[in-house]
Design a protein around this motif. Sequence first.
Motif, PDB file in Angstrom:
ATOM      1  N   ARG A 167       0.828  -1.215   0.000  1.00  0.00           N
ATOM      2  CA  ARG A 167       0.000   0.000   0.000  1.00  0.00           C
ATOM      3  C   ARG A 167       0.855   1.255   0.000  1.00  0.00           C
ATOM      4  N   ASP A 168       1.859   1.317   0.878  1.00  0.00           N
ATOM      5  CA  ASP A 168       2.726   2.493   0.945  1.00  0.00           C
ATOM      6  C   ASP A 168       3.543   2.650  -0.331  1.00  0.00           C
ATOM      7  N   CYS A 169       3.986   1.532  -0.904  1.00  0.00           N
ATOM      8  CA  CYS A 169       4.770   1.569  -2.136  1.00  0.00           C
ATOM      9  C   CYS A 169       3.947   2.123  -3.288  1.00  0.00           C
ATOM     10  N   ILE A 170       2.708   1.669  -3.434  1.00  0.00           N
ATOM     11  CA  ILE A 170       1.849   2.119  -4.522  1.00  0.00           C
ATOM     12  C   ILE A 170       1.473   3.589  -4.336  1.00  0.00           C
ATOM     13  N   ALA A 171       1.164   3.991  -3.104  1.00  0.00           N
ATOM     14  CA  ALA A 171       0.807   5.388  -2.848  1.00  0.00           C
ATOM     15  C   ALA A 171       1.954   6.325  -3.191  1.00  0.00           C
ATOM     16  N   ALA A 172       3.185   5.916  -2.911  1.00  0.00           N
ATOM     17  CA  ALA A 172       4.347   6.756  -3.208  1.00  0.00           C
ATOM     18  C   ALA A 172       4.570   6.899  -4.715  1.00  0.00           C
ATOM     19  N   CYS A 173       4.049   5.975  -5.506  1.00  0.00           N
ATOM     20  CA  CYS A 173       4.248   5.998  -6.955  1.00  0.00           C
ATOM     21  C   CYS A 173       3.128   6.729  -7.699  1.00  0.00           C
ATOM     22  N   TRP A 174       2.128   7.240  -6.976  1.00  0.00           N
ATOM     23  CA  TRP A 174       1.007   7.934  -7.624  1.00  0.00           C
ATOM     24  C   TRP A 174       0.848   9.329  -7.014  1.00  0.00           C
ATOM     25  N   PRO A 175       1.486  10.342  -7.604  1.00  0.00           N
ATOM     26  CA  PRO A 175       1.440  11.699  -7.045  1.00  0.00           C
ATOM     27  C   PRO A 175       0.245  12.524  -7.496  1.00  0.00           C
ATOM     28  N   HIS A 176      -0.676  11.944  -8.266  1.00  0.00           N
ATOM     29  CA  HIS A 176      -1.732  12.737  -8.906  1.00  0.00           C
ATOM     30  C   HIS A 176      -3.017  12.798  -8.092  1.00  0.00           C
ATOM     31  N   GLY A 177      -3.136  12.028  -7.020  1.00  0.00           N
ATOM     32  CA  GLY A 177      -4.369  12.028  -6.249  1.00  0.00           C
ATOM     33  C   GLY A 177      -4.373  10.925  -5.213  1.00  0.00           C
ATOM     34  N   ALA A 178      -5.589  10.471  -4.856  1.00  0.00           N
ATOM     35  CA  ALA A 178      -5.740   9.468  -3.806  1.00  0.00           C
ATOM     36  C   ALA A 178      -5.541   8.062  -4.356  1.00  0.00           C
ATOM     37  N   VAL A 179      -5.175   7.164  -3.442  1.00  0.00           N
ATOM     38  CA  VAL A 179      -4.954   5.753  -3.773  1.00  0.00           C
ATOM     39  C   VAL A 179      -5.730   4.886  -2.797  1.00  0.00           C
ATOM     40  N   ASP A 180      -6.476   3.927  -3.322  1.00  0.00           N
ATOM     41  CA  ASP A 180      -7.197   2.954  -2.501  1.00  0.00           C
ATOM     42  C   ASP A 180      -6.667   1.565  -2.840  1.00  0.00           C
ATOM     43  N   VAL A 181      -6.074   0.894  -1.856  1.00  0.00           N
ATOM     44  CA  VAL A 181      -5.482  -0.425  -2.060  1.00  0.00           C
ATOM     45  C   VAL A 181      -6.183  -1.427  -1.151  1.00  0.00           C
ATOM     46  N   ARG A 182      -6.692  -2.505  -1.744  1.00  0.00           N
ATOM     47  CA  ARG A 182      -7.390  -3.537  -0.969  1.00  0.00           C
ATOM     48  C   ARG A 182      -6.885  -4.912  -1.390  1.00  0.00           C
ATOM     49  N   PRO A 183      -6.907  -5.875  -0.464  1.00  0.00           N
ATOM     50  CA  PRO A 183      -6.549  -7.244  -0.861  1.00  0.00           C
ATOM     51  C   PRO A 183      -7.555  -7.791  -1.873  1.00  0.00           C
ATOM     52  N   LEU A 184      -7.066  -8.526  -2.836  1.00  0.00           N
ATOM     53  CA  LEU A 184      -7.933  -9.134  -3.843  1.00  0.00           C
ATOM     54  C   LEU A 184      -8.644 -10.336  -3.231  1.00  0.00           C
ATOM     55  N   ARG A 185      -9.954 -10.403  -3.445  1.00  0.00           N
ATOM     56  CA  ARG A 185     -10.749 -11.501  -2.888  1.00  0.00           C
ATOM     57  C   ARG A 185     -11.530 -12.169  -4.008  1.00  0.00           C
ATOM     58  N   ASP A 186     -11.734 -13.482  -3.857  1.00  0.00           N
ATOM     59  CA  ASP A 186     -12.542 -14.193  -4.848  1.00  0.00           C
ATOM     60  C   ASP A 186     -13.759 -14.855  -4.241  1.00  0.00           C
ATOM     61  N   GLY A 187     -13.810 -15.017  -2.925  1.00  0.00           N
ATOM     62  CA  GLY A 187     -14.945 -15.696  -2.322  1.00  0.00           C
ATOM     63  C   GLY A 187     -15.104 -17.081  -2.914  1.00  0.00           C
ATOM     64  N   ASP A 188     -16.326 -17.396  -3.334  1.00  0.00           N
ATOM     65  CA  ASP A 188     -16.598 -18.687  -3.978  1.00  0.00           C
ATOM     66  C   ASP A 188     -16.974 -18.518  -5.446  1.00  0.00           C
ATOM     67  N   ASP A 189     -16.759 -17.312  -6.001  1.00  0.00           N
ATOM     68  CA  ASP A 189     -17.233 -17.065  -7.366  1.00  0.00           C
ATOM     69  C   ASP A 189     -16.107 -16.980  -8.383  1.00  0.00           C
ATOM     70  N   PHE A 190     -14.874 -17.332  -7.995  1.00  0.00           N
ATOM     71  CA  PHE A 190     -13.742 -17.361  -8.930  1.00  0.00           C
ATOM     72  C   PHE A 190     -13.547 -15.998  -9.602  1.00  0.00           C
ATOM     73  N   TYR A 191     -13.641 -14.929  -8.842  1.00  0.00           N
ATOM     74  CA  TYR A 191     -13.453 -13.555  -9.346  1.00  0.00           C
ATOM     75  C   TYR A 191     -14.572 -13.116 -10.283  1.00  0.00           C
ATOM     76  N   GLU A 192     -15.712 -13.775 -10.282  1.00  0.00           N
ATOM     77  CA  GLU A 192     -16.777 -13.346 -11.193  1.00  0.00           C
ATOM     78  C   GLU A 192     -17.273 -11.954 -10.835  1.00  0.00           C
ATOM     79  N   SER A 193     -17.425 -11.645  -9.548  1.00  0.00           N
ATOM     80  CA  SER A 193     -17.881 -10.312  -9.165  1.00  0.00           C
ATOM     81  C   SER A 193     -16.855  -9.253  -9.568  1.00  0.00           C
ATOM     82  N   THR A 194     -15.556  -9.577  -9.456  1.00  0.00           N
ATOM     83  CA  THR A 194     -14.512  -8.644  -9.886  1.00  0.00           C
ATOM     84  C   THR A 194     -14.565  -8.434 -11.388  1.00  0.00           C
ATOM     85  N   ALA A 195     -14.731  -9.526 -12.163  1.00  0.00           N
ATOM     86  CA  ALA A 195     -14.815  -9.411 -13.621  1.00  0.00           C
ATOM     87  C   ALA A 195     -16.031  -8.590 -14.038  1.00  0.00           C
TER      88      ALA A 195
END
Length: 268
Positions: A142-170
């Motif tokens: 999170r800190d690494c990504i935020a330091a690489c984006w000087p143009h605004g805010a950064v939201d970093v979250r762990p990737l989750r798949d639950g039981d849908d194999f990333y279907e909700s993400t897709a």
Amino acid sequence: MVIQKEEANGQLYQLSLFTTGFLPGQSPRQRARRRQQTDAAKRAINARAQRWRLMQLLNANFEPGRDLFVCLTYRELPANEGRALEGFHRRVRRALEKHGVEHGYIAVTSTHELPEAETDVRLHHHLVMHGAAGAGAWEAMRDCIAACWPHGAVDVRPLRDGDDFYESTARYLLDQPTAKGARKYSTSRNLRPPNEPVRLRLPESAAGEAPPGVKVVEDTRHTNEYGHYRYLVGRIYDRRAFDAYWERQRKRAAPDPWERLRRRRYRL
């Protein structure tokens, strides 16, 4: 005969089954009605294929808990958002190398308002990125990504798949409004492409069986006057049993040149 299409990446197994019924002589009105239904069915099939393709790409390259879902926003409208995103990729690639992580991503540039954003700029970027595992890894990423984006805010979250194999993400990524004519998503070149699907023409009695080592989690069937369709989703729990089955299916779908020659001579 039916057409059976199988896809497998990570723990995700998907099967599509299509069959077409016989069409007797029809009136112009009946043909027009069938054409309308066929066009609607094609759009639904294309949308499902696009979603499944992205799900396969996610399952082939990313792991829940280790990898990241990132949103990058702007304080002010950029003169060239492409340059800003390219600069981010360049900086974060060098930064992640120090953590032993190769930068790989799927990115979508969206143009809708974010409900919790502190800016009126609608343009923002969604990314699925490689992360790191271990104690404190998420905070470091999170800190690494935020330091690489000087143009605004950064939201970093762990990737989750639950039981849908990333279907909700897709679905979320594909539903993002994008600029007219723009691709729905872009990827880094180092991502592993999904495995080639296995396509076979089979008797109806021999098609649609769940392979060994797979537990079915969804089985959807549609039937109309023109044929029936089936979509099966399963989780691969026994890799050894499934890999043996998959190798047999690949040989059936694409036999070696000598086998093709033998089959041709047999037909003649």
